[in-house]
Scaffold this motif. Structure first.
Motif, PDB file in Angstrom:
ATOM      1  N   ALA A 179       0.915  -1.354   0.113  1.00 27.17           N
ATOM      2  CA  ALA A 179       0.536  -0.143   0.398  1.00 27.17           C
ATOM      3  C   ALA A 179       1.051   1.336   0.109  1.00 27.17           C
ATOM      4  CB  ALA A 179      -0.820  -0.278   0.971  1.00 27.17           C
ATOM      5  N   LEU A 180       2.262   1.530   0.595  1.00 30.34           N
ATOM      6  CA  LEU A 180       3.031   2.449   0.562  1.00 30.34           C
ATOM      7  C   LEU A 180       3.113   2.556  -0.392  1.00 30.34           C
ATOM      8  CD1 LEU A 180       4.414   1.771   4.611  1.00 30.34           C
ATOM      9  CD2 LEU A 180       3.081   3.798   3.489  1.00 30.34           C
TER      10      LEU A 180
ATOM     11  N   ASP B 258       2.496   1.126  -3.436  1.00 32.56           N
ATOM     12  CA  ASP B 258       1.164   2.148  -4.768  1.00 32.56           C
ATOM     13  C   ASP B 258       0.933   3.575  -4.296  1.00 32.56           C
ATOM     14  OD1 ASP B 258       1.152  -0.703  -5.192  1.00 32.56           O
ATOM     15  OD2 ASP B 258      -1.186  -0.830  -4.003  1.00 32.56           O
ATOM     16  N   GLU B 259       0.890   3.980  -2.730  1.00 33.13           N
ATOM     17  CA  GLU B 259       0.817   5.487  -2.661  1.00 33.13           C
ATOM     18  C   GLU B 259       1.925   6.487  -2.962  1.00 33.13           C
ATOM     19  OE1 GLU B 259      -0.824   9.200  -0.400  1.00 33.13           O
ATOM     20  OE2 GLU B 259      -1.401   7.652  -1.820  1.00 33.13           O
TER      21      GLU B 259
ATOM     22  N   ARG C 124       2.129   7.467  -7.058  1.00 39.56           N
ATOM     23  CA  ARG C 124       0.876   8.233  -7.089  1.00 39.56           C
ATOM     24  C   ARG C 124       1.394   9.041  -7.362  1.00 39.56           C
ATOM     25  NH1 ARG C 124      -3.444   9.776  -4.778  1.00 39.56           N
ATOM     26  NH2 ARG C 124      -3.536   8.589  -2.696  1.00 39.56           N
ATOM     27  N   ARG C 125       1.880   9.401  -5.618  1.00 41.33           N
ATOM     28  CA  ARG C 125       2.175  10.755  -5.693  1.00 41.33           C
ATOM     29  C   ARG C 125       3.958  11.087  -6.539  1.00 41.33           C
ATOM     30  NH1 ARG C 125       0.879  12.664  -0.721  1.00 41.33           N
ATOM     31  NH2 ARG C 125      -1.516  12.115  -0.205  1.00 41.33           N
TER      32      ARG C 125
ATOM     33  N   ARG D 275      -7.548  15.142  -2.944  1.00 42.20           N
ATOM     34  CA  ARG D 275      -7.413  14.064  -1.812  1.00 42.20           C
ATOM     35  C   ARG D 275      -7.822  14.162  -0.242  1.00 42.20           C
ATOM     36  NH1 ARG D 275      -0.853  16.671  -1.566  1.00 42.20           N
ATOM     37  NH2 ARG D 275      -0.223  16.178  -3.855  1.00 42.20           N
TER      38      ARG D 275
ATOM     39  N   ASP E 147      -8.253  10.514   1.420  1.00 46.49           N
ATOM     40  CA  ASP E 147      -7.326  10.534   1.873  1.00 46.49           C
ATOM     41  C   ASP E 147      -7.131  10.753   3.440  1.00 46.49           C
ATOM     42  OD1 ASP E 147      -6.163   8.777  -0.036  1.00 46.49           O
ATOM     43  OD2 ASP E 147      -5.301  10.823  -1.356  1.00 46.49           O
TER      44      ASP E 147
END
Length: 298
Positions: free
Chosen positions: A95-96, A98-99, A102-103, A160, A163
């Motif tokens: 998950a980290l 993938d995030e 994206r960032r 966001r 998030d």
């Protein structure tokens, strides 16, 4: 009478100040495993990671400790491979990653058009829960929020909102928070004043300029190992800049030096990514048990 006068000795130039403070070992671990471990679907052996971390200044013992702690944090899980251990991304680690991907795309994208809408959060942390404020402020900073007035946080990144919802839910602040999206009206602070109050980017501006100056003077890596090391250090530096830069639209920040730095990051990544990953594949092969190494003809 002899003349003992001597020419003054030139002082050594002061050491270059790095653009940002040195990264923590944990930060470097996340960079390495996030970039290199996904290359190996079955996981990466410890002895393939050790030489990479060594070139980054992390000794074997510290590296093994970091890897072990990462399993408790849910970033990695270990798989026995005979007498060796393989490390692969766990759910939280994936998950980290993938995030982060994206960032990174958002950070490197030089198209920062904006529809004029803000995401605005009003949040109150009850006094009996004041210990979570640091986590809240850190999370809001990562999401690109600034704090123009007491209790109010803003960002032009309306995408966001999900998030933000996740962060507020995680900290159990739903009952003392409200968030809205919309445009400003002709009342109170102007958008330029909002930006000036919400974000103090003086130090970040100076850090970006140091990075650009030092990059222009750097001859660049020469050997495959140097390319791999330089690439991972570049990624880590970029990730730390991303945590500090709210990435405001050009409408709000037309002369921002961070966009010039992002162009340099793009160029260096494009030049080094392929050779760096190739070198790591070679390290994986070189450190594999003899029976599992590919033959030259395979």
């Amino acid at each position: 009478m002899t003349d003992d006068r001597r020419a003054p000795i030139a002082a050594a130039p002061p050491p270059r100040q790095p653009p940002l403070p040195p990264p923590s070992a944990r930060s470097m671990l996340l960079t390495v495993v996030g970039e290199l471990v996904p290359d190996e679907p079955g996981g990466v052996r410890t002895n393939a990671l050790l030489p990479v971390f060594a070139r980054l200044g992390i000794e074997d013992h510290a590296c093994r400790q970091l890897l072990a702690r990462s399993t408790r944090a849910g970033w990695l899980f270990r798989v026995r491979d005979g007498r060796a251990v393989r490390w692969a991304l766990d759910a939280r680690g994936q998950a980290l990653v993938d995030e982060g991907v994206r960032r990174v795309k958002a950070f490197l994208n030089d198209d920062r058009r904006w529809d004029g809408r803000w995401l605005v959060l009003n949040v109150n942390v009850p006094e009996e829960r004041r210990t979570i404020r640091k986590r809240l402020y850190g999370g809001l900073g990562w999401l690109g929020f600034g704090n123009p007035t007491v209790g109010v946080w803003i960002t032009p990144h309306t995408e966001r909102a999900a998030d933000l919802t996740q962060l507020i839910s995680l900290l159990e602040l739903e009952q003392t928070s409200v968030a809205v999206t919309g445009r400003t009206v002709d009342l109170g602070l102007s958008e330029a004043e909002l930006v000036a109050r919400a974000w103090d980017l003086t130090d970040l501006d100076a850090a970006y300029r140091r990075f650009l100056e030092q990059d222009a003077e750097d001859p660049g890596p020469q050997t495959p190992d140097e390319v791999l090391t330089a690439y991972l250090e570049l990624l880590n530096l970029q990730q730390r800049f991303m945590r500090l830069d709210p990435q405001l639209p050009a409408t709000l920040q037309p002369e921002w030096v961070g966009r010039e730095a992002a162009a340099v990051f793009r160029a260096r990544r494009a030049a080094w990514a392929g050779p760096a990953h190739q070198r790591f594949r070679e390290i994986v092969e070189e450190t594999a048990p003899p029976a599992r190494r590919r033959s030259p003809s395979s």
